[in-house]
Scaffold this active site. Structure first.
Site, PDB file in Angstrom:
ATOM      1  CG  ASP A  66      30.151  30.975  55.323  1.00 59.03           C
ATOM      2  OD1 ASP A  66      28.993  30.697  54.993  1.00 59.03           O
ATOM      3  OD2 ASP A  66      30.635  32.120  55.235  1.00 59.03           O
ATOM      4  CG  HIS A 105      36.174  41.244  49.760  1.00 60.10           C
ATOM      5  ND1 HIS A 105      35.566  40.178  49.165  1.00 60.10           N
ATOM      6  CD2 HIS A 105      35.820  41.205  51.069  1.00 60.10           C
ATOM      7  CE1 HIS A 105      34.859  39.515  50.078  1.00 60.10           C
ATOM      8  NE2 HIS A 105      34.994  40.127  51.235  1.00 60.10           N
ATOM      9  CG  ASP A 135      30.192  30.930  51.314  1.00 57.52           C
ATOM     10  OD1 ASP A 135      29.310  31.198  52.151  1.00 57.52           O
ATOM     11  OD2 ASP A 135      31.301  31.491  51.297  1.00 57.52           O
ATOM     12  CG  ASP A 147      37.481  40.099  46.197  1.00 57.78           C
ATOM     13  OD1 ASP A 147      38.172  39.452  46.985  1.00 57.78           O
ATOM     14  OD2 ASP A 147      36.279  40.381  46.382  1.00 57.78           O
ATOM     15  CG  ASP A 207      29.305  35.588  50.076  1.00 59.02           C
ATOM     16  OD1 ASP A 207      30.212  34.958  49.506  1.00 59.02           O
ATOM     17  OD2 ASP A 207      29.456  36.194  51.155  1.00 59.02           O
ATOM     18  CD  GLU A 217      28.165  39.287  54.779  1.00 58.46           C
ATOM     19  OE1 GLU A 217      28.342  40.142  53.877  1.00 58.46           O
ATOM     20  OE2 GLU A 217      28.576  38.124  54.703  1.00 58.46           O
ATOM     21  CG  ASP A 259      26.252  38.287  51.173  1.00 60.66           C
ATOM     22  OD1 ASP A 259      25.883  39.201  50.406  1.00 60.66           O
ATOM     23  OD2 ASP A 259      27.411  38.214  51.632  1.00 60.66           O
ATOM     24  CG  HIS A 284      27.266  34.567  57.526  1.00 59.59           C
ATOM     25  ND1 HIS A 284      27.750  35.842  57.319  1.00 59.59           N
ATOM     26  CD2 HIS A 284      28.063  33.754  56.797  1.00 59.59           C
ATOM     27  CE1 HIS A 284      28.780  35.799  56.495  1.00 59.59           C
ATOM     28  NE2 HIS A 284      28.980  34.535  56.159  1.00 59.59           N
TER      29      HIS A 284
HETATM   30  C1  XLS Z   1      32.338  35.600  54.693  1.00 61.03           C
HETATM   31  C2  XLS Z   1      31.500  36.697  54.252  1.00 61.03           C
HETATM   32  C3  XLS Z   1      32.145  37.636  53.251  1.00 61.03           C
HETATM   33  C4  XLS Z   1      31.360  38.905  53.150  1.00 61.03           C
HETATM   34  C5  XLS Z   1      32.089  40.043  52.528  1.00 61.03           C
HETATM   35  O1  XLS Z   1      31.881  34.646  55.267  1.00 61.03           O
HETATM   36  O2  XLS Z   1      30.307  36.186  53.773  1.00 61.03           O
HETATM   37  O3  XLS Z   1      32.299  37.023  52.021  1.00 61.03           O
HETATM   38  O4  XLS Z   1      30.179  38.717  52.451  1.00 61.03           O
HETATM   39  O5  XLS Z   1      33.251  40.334  53.205  1.00 61.03           O
HETATM   40 NI    NI Z   2      28.824  37.236  52.774  1.00 62.24          NI
HETATM   41 NI    NI Z   3      29.923  34.071  54.372  1.00 69.06          NI
END
Ligand code: XLS
Ligand code: NI
Ligand code: NI
Length: 435
Positions: free
Chosen positions: A305, A99, A307, A102, A337, A230, A294, A269
């Site tokens: 989420d 991003h 991750d 970032d 991700d 996304e 991702d 997601h």
């Molecule tokens: C958040 C998203 C984010 C996207 C990019 O949940 O996964 O990280 O991948 O903005």
């Molecule tokens: Ni993502």
């Molecule tokens: Ni995410």
């Protein structure tokens, strides 16, 4: 200066290696179904989790031990770029993603923010010119700053819409400058909290206006990367507009944007939307919209989420099957991700977690390829739908049948016989492929 000094370049050593900093299954040059693993998988590191993430959660501060912890501002941003390329190269990943916020801190106004960005982009460009690493995608963070409290392109405040447009304009210029293969739109705060104060139709119209402007601007500057949306159903916004693949696709079709976008499907997601990863991949694929993924995984017991790095071989195998059936991801790739757990706070964990994810995808790829070569799913599907290959079924699919002819057939057909779906048997066969 090195930031991961104890660690050498990670190499493929095979499954019997005792070295934790080696690949047991991911062998970048190994050919599977006519392509190398590297070409199939196109792995990317997510800058936000791996370079920027500090392990903080809503209840506690950061835990990550990093060599750059004492720095801040632009000094920190610059060191992170150095550390990032050392990490990418030691890990041997071909891509990364970021991003805008970032890589460089915001300044006091948009002009200063862009100046900070330009300085870091220049540094990244220098690294890209001497390294094999490339940019898979970049995106705009339009969710952290308080100005996005009511959304970005779907904000009720036109000034915010304008700011978001300026931010994405810069993002597209960055994508062009750094040769980014894709540009991602994740609608972090594009959604609503309550319908009581929301004009849903107007907000969606505005979102479409915003995307059309992005398409036009990319064309104007000659940026030819793939645009990706996304989907995510919730978090941070209670209801997000790009809820899941089906919702995003119908939005794109309604506003005549379907030829300009594909989807970036994230595993966690999918599960938040009440789907499996493979469901979302299938829906995207069936509509010719599967662009990138991702790669991560959620936790069955947690409703957000999380991750996590993807280590669930069963889910990854089914995902890789969808990707093989899609004939690959084109310009897209497999972006981690994913973040190390708050308790995995040593810098070494960044390597171990990516190795775990890469080895899992390499294994999933191999199992899926074997299933495809053996026509495992094809034969199940062919057998299951065979009634449409002859007789009345063929009349239906060839367009010869109508309600009257079908009634006639049904009246004369005394006994309907169904065949078992054999789902338990199929699952057991999948286990045989995996283990
Ligand atoms: C958040 C998203 C984010 C996207 C990019 O949940 O996964 O990280 O991948 O903005
Ligand atoms: Ni993502
Ligand atoms: Ni995410």
């Amino acid at each position: 200066m090195t930031y991961f000094s104890g660690i050498k370049k990670v190499r493929f050593e095979g499954k019997d290696s005792e070295n934790p900093f080696s690949f047991k299954h991911y062998n970048s040059k190994e050919v599977v179904m006519g392509k190398t693993m590297e070409e199939h998988l196109r792995f990317a590191v997510a800058y936000w989790h791996t370079l920027t993430g500090d392990g903080s959660d809503p209840f506690g501060s950061g835990t990550m031990i990093r060599q750059w912890n004492h720095l801040s501002g632009m000094e920190l941003a610059k060191i992170r770029v150095e550390a990032a390329f050392e990490f990418f190269e030691k890990l041997g990943v071909p891509f990364f993603c970021f991003h805008d916020r970032d890589i460089a801190p915001e300044g006091d106004n948009l002009r200063e923010t862009n100046k900070n960005l330009d300085e870091i982009i220049g540094m990244i460009k220098g690294h890209l010119s001497t390294s094999d690493v490339r940019l898979l995608w970049n995106t705009a963070n339009m969710f952290t700053n308080p100005r996005f409290v009511h959304g970005a392109a779907t904000s009720n405040n036109a000034d915010v819409f304008a700011y978001a447009a300026a931010q994405v304009k810069k993002g597209l210029e960055t994508a062009k400058e750094l040769g980014s293969e894709n540009y991602v739109f994740w609608g972090g705060r594009e959604g609503y909290e309550s319908l009581l104060n929301t004009d849903l139709e107007f907000e969606l119209d505005n979102l479409a206006r915003f995307y059309h402007m992005a398409v036009d601007y990319a064309k104007e500057i000659g940026y030819t990367g793939q645009f990706l949306i996304e989907p995510k159903p919730k978090e941070p916004t209670k209801h997000q507009y790009d809820f899941d693949a089906a919702t995003a696709i119908s939005f794109l079709q309604k506003y005549d944007l379907q030829n300009h976008f594909k989807l970036n499907i994230e595993a966690n997601h999918a599960t938040l939307a009440g789907h499996t990863f493979e469901h979302e991949l299938r829906v995207a694929r069936a509509n010719g919209m599967l662009g990138s993924i991702d790669a991560n995984q959620g936790d069955l017991l947690l409703g957000w989420d999380t991750d996590e790095f993807p280590t669930d071989l069963y889910a990854v195998t089914l995902a890789m099957y969808e990707i093989l059936e899609n004939d690959g991801l084109g310009k897209g790739g497999v972006n981690f991700d994913a973040k190390v757990r708050r308790t995995s706070f040593e810098a070494e964990d960044l390597f171990l977690s990516h190795i775990a994810g890469m080895d899992t995808f390499a294994r999933g790829l191999k199992v899926a390829a074997k299933m495809k070569e053996n026509r495992f799913f094809d034969s199940i599907i062919e057998e299951r739908y065979k009634s449409f290959k002859e007789g009345i079924g063929l009349e239906i699919t060839s367009g010869k049948a109508n309600f009257k002819s079908l009634e006639e057939y049904a009246l004369s057909n005394e006994k309907i016989e169904n065949a078992s779906g054999r789902i338990e048997f199929i699952k057991s066969r999948i286990n045989d492929y995996i283990f």
